[in-house]
Scaffold this motif. Structure first.
Motif, PDB file in Angstrom:
ATOM      1  N   VAL A 256     -48.144-134.658  56.314  1.00 48.17           N
ATOM      2  CA  VAL A 256     -48.551-136.016  55.963  1.00 48.17           C
ATOM      3  C   VAL A 256     -48.360-136.170  54.458  1.00 48.17           C
ATOM      4  CG1 VAL A 256     -50.331-137.779  56.172  1.00 48.17           C
ATOM      5  CG2 VAL A 256     -50.357-135.799  57.710  1.00 48.17           C
ATOM      6  N   ILE A 257     -47.516-137.112  54.066  1.00 49.02           N
ATOM      7  CA  ILE A 257     -47.200-137.311  52.649  1.00 49.02           C
ATOM      8  C   ILE A 257     -47.834-138.611  52.177  1.00 49.02           C
ATOM      9  CG2 ILE A 257     -45.345-137.569  50.956  1.00 49.02           C
ATOM     10  CD1 ILE A 257     -43.548-136.026  52.915  1.00 49.02           C
ATOM     11  N   GLY A 258     -48.558-138.529  51.084  1.00 49.87           N
ATOM     12  CA  GLY A 258     -49.213-139.695  50.518  1.00 49.87           C
ATOM     13  C   GLY A 258     -48.819-139.915  49.080  1.00 49.87           C
ATOM     14  N   THR A 259     -49.354-140.967  48.498  1.00 45.59           N
ATOM     15  CA  THR A 259     -49.001-141.325  47.125  1.00 45.59           C
ATOM     16  C   THR A 259     -49.595-140.365  46.102  1.00 45.59           C
ATOM     17  OG1 THR A 259     -50.882-142.845  47.110  1.00 45.59           O
ATOM     18  CG2 THR A 259     -48.708-143.770  47.657  1.00 45.59           C
ATOM     19  N   ALA A 260     -50.565-139.536  46.512  1.00 43.31           N
ATOM     20  CA  ALA A 260     -51.201-138.625  45.554  1.00 43.31           C
ATOM     21  C   ALA A 260     -51.220-137.178  46.036  1.00 43.31           C
ATOM     22  CB  ALA A 260     -52.632-139.091  45.270  1.00 43.31           C
ATOM     23  N   GLY A 261     -50.434-136.860  47.055  1.00 43.03           N
ATOM     24  CA  GLY A 261     -50.407-135.488  47.551  1.00 43.03           C
ATOM     25  C   GLY A 261     -49.904-135.436  48.982  1.00 43.03           C
ATOM     26  N   LYS A 262     -49.965-134.255  49.575  1.00 44.57           N
ATOM     27  CA  LYS A 262     -49.543-134.114  50.962  1.00 44.57           C
ATOM     28  C   LYS A 262     -50.373-133.039  51.648  1.00 44.57           C
ATOM     29  CE  LYS A 262     -45.870-130.621  50.690  1.00 44.57           C
ATOM     30  NZ  LYS A 262     -44.464-130.323  51.065  1.00 44.57           N
ATOM     31  N   LEU A 263     -50.354-133.076  52.983  1.00 49.85           N
ATOM     32  CA  LEU A 263     -51.038-132.104  53.823  1.00 49.85           C
ATOM     33  C   LEU A 263     -50.032-131.509  54.793  1.00 49.85           C
ATOM     34  CD1 LEU A 263     -54.076-134.383  54.725  1.00 49.85           C
ATOM     35  CD2 LEU A 263     -54.135-132.469  53.109  1.00 49.85           C
ATOM     36  N   LEU A 264     -50.162-130.218  55.058  1.00 52.16           N
ATOM     37  CA  LEU A 264     -49.267-129.537  55.989  1.00 52.16           C
ATOM     38  C   LEU A 264     -50.110-128.740  56.973  1.00 52.16           C
ATOM     39  CD1 LEU A 264     -46.374-128.793  56.827  1.00 52.16           C
ATOM     40  CD2 LEU A 264     -46.445-126.930  55.158  1.00 52.16           C
ATOM     41  N   VAL A 265     -49.940-129.038  58.254  1.00 57.46           N
ATOM     42  CA  VAL A 265     -50.718-128.382  59.311  1.00 57.46           C
ATOM     43  C   VAL A 265     -49.789-127.533  60.168  1.00 57.46           C
ATOM     44  CG1 VAL A 265     -52.233-128.732  61.296  1.00 57.46           C
ATOM     45  CG2 VAL A 265     -52.319-130.330  59.369  1.00 57.46           C
ATOM     46  N   GLY A 266     -50.141-126.248  60.360  1.00 57.04           N
ATOM     47  CA  GLY A 266     -49.439-125.406  61.322  1.00 57.04           C
ATOM     48  C   GLY A 266     -48.190-124.724  60.822  1.00 57.04           C
ATOM     49  N   GLU A 267     -48.066-124.495  59.533  1.00 52.47           N
ATOM     50  CA  GLU A 267     -46.843-123.908  58.989  1.00 52.47           C
ATOM     51  C   GLU A 267     -46.580-122.511  59.541  1.00 52.47           C
ATOM     52  OE1 GLU A 267     -44.694-123.447  54.626  1.00 52.47           O
ATOM     53  OE2 GLU A 267     -46.864-123.347  54.756  1.00 52.47           O
ATOM     54  N   HIS A 268     -45.336-122.237  59.900  1.00 48.38           N
ATOM     55  CA  HIS A 268     -44.818-120.915  60.276  1.00 48.38           C
ATOM     56  C   HIS A 268     -45.255-120.425  61.645  1.00 48.38           C
ATOM     57  CE1 HIS A 268     -44.504-120.088  55.684  1.00 48.38           C
ATOM     58  NE2 HIS A 268     -43.452-120.755  56.143  1.00 48.38           N
ATOM     59  N   ALA A 269     -46.003-121.206  62.411  1.00 52.05           N
ATOM     60  CA  ALA A 269     -46.379-120.827  63.777  1.00 52.05           C
ATOM     61  C   ALA A 269     -47.040-119.461  63.854  1.00 52.05           C
ATOM     62  CB  ALA A 269     -45.136-120.840  64.691  1.00 52.05           C
ATOM     63  N   ALA A 270     -47.862-119.133  62.872  1.00 49.12           N
ATOM     64  CA  ALA A 270     -48.485-117.816  62.822  1.00 49.12           C
ATOM     65  C   ALA A 270     -49.559-117.652  63.892  1.00 49.12           C
ATOM     66  CB  ALA A 270     -49.097-117.579  61.449  1.00 49.12           C
ATOM     67  N   ARG A 271     -49.521-116.534  64.602  1.00 49.66           N
ATOM     68  CA  ARG A 271     -50.542-116.234  65.612  1.00 49.66           C
ATOM     69  C   ARG A 271     -51.852-115.838  64.954  1.00 49.66           C
ATOM     70  NH1 ARG A 271     -48.714-112.410  70.265  1.00 49.66           N
ATOM     71  NH2 ARG A 271     -48.352-114.407  71.312  1.00 49.66           N
ATOM     72  N   ASP A 272     -51.770-115.118  63.833  1.00 51.28           N
ATOM     73  CA  ASP A 272     -52.970-114.690  63.129  1.00 51.28           C
ATOM     74  C   ASP A 272     -52.648-114.632  61.637  1.00 51.28           C
ATOM     75  OD1 ASP A 272     -51.537-112.265  62.672  1.00 51.28           O
ATOM     76  OD2 ASP A 272     -52.310-111.437  64.538  1.00 51.28           O
ATOM     77  N   ARG A 273     -53.506-114.039  60.854  1.00 56.68           N
ATOM     78  CA  ARG A 273     -53.329-114.012  59.401  1.00 56.68           C
ATOM     79  C   ARG A 273     -52.805-112.673  58.897  1.00 56.68           C
ATOM     80  NH1 ARG A 273     -58.639-117.469  57.314  1.00 56.68           N
ATOM     81  NH2 ARG A 273     -58.280-119.246  58.663  1.00 56.68           N
ATOM     82  N   VAL A 274     -52.258-111.850  59.807  1.00 56.50           N
ATOM     83  CA  VAL A 274     -51.738-110.547  59.430  1.00 56.50           C
ATOM     84  C   VAL A 274     -50.251-110.662  59.086  1.00 56.50           C
ATOM     85  CG1 VAL A 274     -51.349-108.164  60.180  1.00 56.50           C
ATOM     86  CG2 VAL A 274     -53.402-109.397  60.921  1.00 56.50           C
ATOM     87  N   ILE A 275     -49.897-110.243  57.885  1.00 55.40           N
ATOM     88  CA  ILE A 275     -48.494-110.185  57.443  1.00 55.40           C
ATOM     89  C   ILE A 275     -48.075-108.719  57.396  1.00 55.40           C
ATOM     90  CG2 ILE A 275     -46.846-110.787  55.647  1.00 55.40           C
ATOM     91  CD1 ILE A 275     -48.123-113.193  56.982  1.00 55.40           C
ATOM     92  N   ARG A 276     -47.003-108.387  58.087  1.00 51.27           N
ATOM     93  CA  ARG A 276     -46.549-107.005  58.170  1.00 51.27           C
ATOM     94  C   ARG A 276     -45.352-106.791  57.251  1.00 51.27           C
ATOM     95  NH1 ARG A 276     -48.479-108.979  62.747  1.00 51.27           N
ATOM     96  NH2 ARG A 276     -49.798-107.660  64.076  1.00 51.27           N
ATOM     97  N   SER A 277     -45.411-105.750  56.462  1.00 52.86           N
ATOM     98  CA  SER A 277     -44.315-105.401  55.555  1.00 52.86           C
ATOM     99  C   SER A 277     -43.898-103.961  55.835  1.00 52.86           C
ATOM    100  CB  SER A 277     -44.759-105.536  54.095  1.00 52.86           C
ATOM    101  OG  SER A 277     -45.162-106.847  53.806  1.00 52.86           O
ATOM    102  N   ASP A 278     -42.597-103.760  56.079  1.00 47.02           N
ATOM    103  CA  ASP A 278     -42.087-102.413  56.300  1.00 47.02           C
ATOM    104  C   ASP A 278     -40.618-102.375  55.902  1.00 47.02           C
ATOM    105  OD1 ASP A 278     -40.667-103.597  58.435  1.00 47.02           O
ATOM    106  OD2 ASP A 278     -42.207-103.021  59.885  1.00 47.02           O
TER     107      ASP A 278
END
Length: 344
Positions: A256-278
């Motif tokens: 949602v883009i507005g005149t003073a900012g924007k909101l983004l819901v659901g970015e990257h389709a993440a199942r949880d908050r765990v990021i794996r690096s290997d």
């Protein structure tokens, strides 16, 4: 009818993919509810309701008219084919019961108007369409932020409903009765856009699309990837993307883009908050399907319906909202088929 604050006696019609999940939630996790009856023309689905949900054999119906005539029902949940929604919702209301209707309300405006007219004749009964994303905590937070003026005046919504590819093509078989990709998938995004933009009137729509993986959709004029633009009164716009061919999983996002900012819901389709690096890189687990993403929202949605039926809380989601989503979805679908902009 159920008295205010009494337990609600509910029956469900339709026990397919989503119907089973609604039924299990009503039977085991929704407060103040007793799931007492079920209806399906499919014997295996009735067997499931008796075996897994504990519904008595004499409350398992193959005939819809007999089902809604059950004197022990206060409310009916319809998770039936969309082509049946309007007539069944009207029959439920005329039988003196509350009704919950899975989206969309109908596949044409005359049917929507018929439901609204009958609902107006039965003001003591609740009639609600299942636009589940309005009950998702993240979307509710976004709507509250917009209402509070945190992003100024919202003027553009970009929203998508993208499903993981199904090689078996379930939705290809479903397409002849679904109303097409925009009515089946994007109707959620359409309702969100109107909600987040303050319910403006839609004026014009343009759509295009392509068949990337499922040529069988051509037989009914559908696509597996579609893009649409809708113009609203006052200058606001919405851009919708619908896909049935994502390789990685389900991905629903809204900006949602507005005149003073924007909101983004659901970015990257993440199942949880765990990021794996290997050694192979950086990754995260992804959502498998729409129900995994919105399971909490489905629970809140049904709780809101139950509360309204029990006289505890009023509904904010109206049948008129549902009809407008259908009106816009139909204009988008006409544009996809004609290749030209269409009036809404």
């Amino acid at each position: 009818m159920a008295a205010a604050a009494a337990r609600l006696r509910v029956g469900i019609a339709g026990l397919g993919r989503l119907g089973r999940r609604h039924a299990e939630a009503l039977a085991f996790s929704t407060r103040h509810v007793d799931l007492v009856a079920a209806c399906s023309p499919v014997e295996a689905e009735r067997d499931f309701a008796g075996r897994e949900l504990g519904i008595a054999a004499d409350r398992l119906y193959a005939d819809f008219d007999a089902f809604i005539a059950d004197p022990g029902l206060d409310a009916v949940v319809l998770v039936t084919p969309t082509s049946l929604h309007a007539d069944q919702a009207i029959a439920v209301l005329k039988a003196g019961k509350h009704v919950f209707i899975e989206k969309p309300l109908a596949l044409n405006l005359p049917d929507c108007e018929r439901v609204l007219a009958v609902a107006a004749e039965h003001p003591a009964q609740v009639a609600m369409v299942g636009f589940v994303r309005r009950f998702d905590p993240s979307y509710r937070n976004a709507a509250a932020a917009v209402e509070a003026g945190e992003i100024g005046r919202p003027f553009l919504v970009r929203s998508q409903t993208c499903d993981k590819n199904d090689p078996d093509g379930f939705f290809v078989r479903f397409a002849p009765t679904s109303g097409g990709i925009f009515m089946d998938c994007s109707v959620h995004d359409i309702d969100l856009a109107r909600w987040l933009l303050g319910r403006p009137k839609a004026l014009r729509a343009f759509a295009t699309g392509t068949i990337a993986l499922h040529p069988g959709l051509a037989d009914c004029g559908d696509v597996d990837n579609g893009l649409a633009i809708v113009e609203f009164e006052g200058g606001a716009k919405a851009v919708f993307y619908a896909s049935r061919t994502l390789a990685h999983g389900h991905e629903t996002t809204t900006e949602v883009i507005g005149t003073a900012g924007k909101l983004l819901v659901g970015e990257h389709a993440a199942r949880d908050r765990v990021i794996r690096s290997d050694a192979g890189g950086v990754s995260h687990a992804v959502l498998g399907d729409f129900y995994e993403r919105f399971e909490t929202a489905f629970a809140h949605e049904m709780s809101a319906f139950v509360a309204a039926c029990r006289g505890v809380e009023p509904l904010t989601l109206t049948l008129s909202d549902a009809m407008e989503a259908t009106r816009i979805g139909l204009a988008i679908t006409r544009s996809l088929q004609s290749g030209m902009p269409e009036a809404v």
